[in-house]
Design an enzyme around this catalytic site. Structure first.
Site, PDB file in Angstrom:
ATOM      1  N   SER A  76       0.684  -1.156  -0.209  1.00 36.34           N
ATOM      2  CA  SER A  76      -0.115   0.561   0.148  1.00 36.34           C
ATOM      3  C   SER A  76       0.865   1.300   0.240  1.00 36.34           C
ATOM      4  CB  SER A  76      -0.932   0.543   1.596  1.00 36.34           C
ATOM      5  OG  SER A  76      -2.208   0.797   1.348  1.00 36.34           O
ATOM      6  N   ASP A  77      -0.206   1.925  -0.505  1.00 40.23           N
ATOM      7  CA  ASP A  77       0.975   3.244  -0.206  1.00 40.23           C
ATOM      8  C   ASP A  77      -0.359   4.376  -0.488  1.00 40.23           C
ATOM      9  OD1 ASP A  77       4.367   4.734  -0.744  1.00 40.23           O
ATOM     10  OD2 ASP A  77       2.966   5.595  -1.823  1.00 40.23           O
TER      11      ASP A  77
END
Length: 187
Positions: free
Chosen positions: A71-72
């Site tokens: 995730s970012d």
């Protein structure tokens, strides 16, 4: 497919807390992924690619049967990506840009296992109150902005700057719960 081993490819304590809140048992690995936007990438393409790169880099560190989440999160104002600040001057520039206006927080989530990857980007609209230079200075001194995209954390002291959101609060924190759960159910 039943998930026998779940891995979060992230060093973020906020993502660990959110995934645990969903009731999942998981391990953590911290892959080394270069965060550099390509010239032709839109902000949404960029954050999706980063989440996918993190998931795939995490998968390379664990057993083949593991389901890996990457995730970012980025903050976007006028199509400009605001990432983690380099120093106080950078944080101040970002917070002044966000002050008294609307911006987007985009979180990309990718889940991968055995060469199959599913991704989603969740965009949340966020409105900030007008910030004084004194508020920005005091906020920087708290230490909170140092490791956060856009130089603020909605779940901490930075939450007092937010007047309204439309979308996923948890995506702004770093991991959209509903969308992550939906991706995991594909495995």
């Amino acid at each position: 497919m039943t998930i026998s081993k779940l891995v979060l490819a992230s060093g973020s304590p906020r993502r660990r807390e959110l995934l645990a809140q969903m009731g999942y048992q998981f391990e953590v690995v911290v892959p080394n992924v270069e965060e550099k936007r390509a010239a032709a990438e839109s902000p949404a393409q960029y954050v999706e690619r980063l989440s996918r790169d993190k998931a795939l880099a995490g998968a390379a560190l664990v057993a083949a049967e593991a389901v890996v989440i990457g995730s970012d999160t980025i903050v976007v104002k006028d199509q400009q990506v605001l990432e983690k600040p380099r120093d106080f001057a950078d944080a101040k520039r970002m917070l002044l840009k966000l002050s008294g206006s609307q911006h987007q927080v985009m979180t990309g989530v990718s889940v991968t296992c055995r060469g199959i990857t599913h991704s989603v980007v969740v965009t949340t609209e966020v409105w900030f109150k007008t910030l004084s230079e004194q508020e920005i200075e005091a906020y920087w001194q708290s230490g909170e902005p140092c490791d956060k995209a856009g130089s603020y954390g909605i779940q901490g002291l930075g939450g007092r700057f937010v007047t309204r959101i439309e979308g996923s609060y948890h995506a702004v924190v770093g991991l959209p719960l509903y969308e992550t759960d939906q991706l995991l159910h594909k495995f």
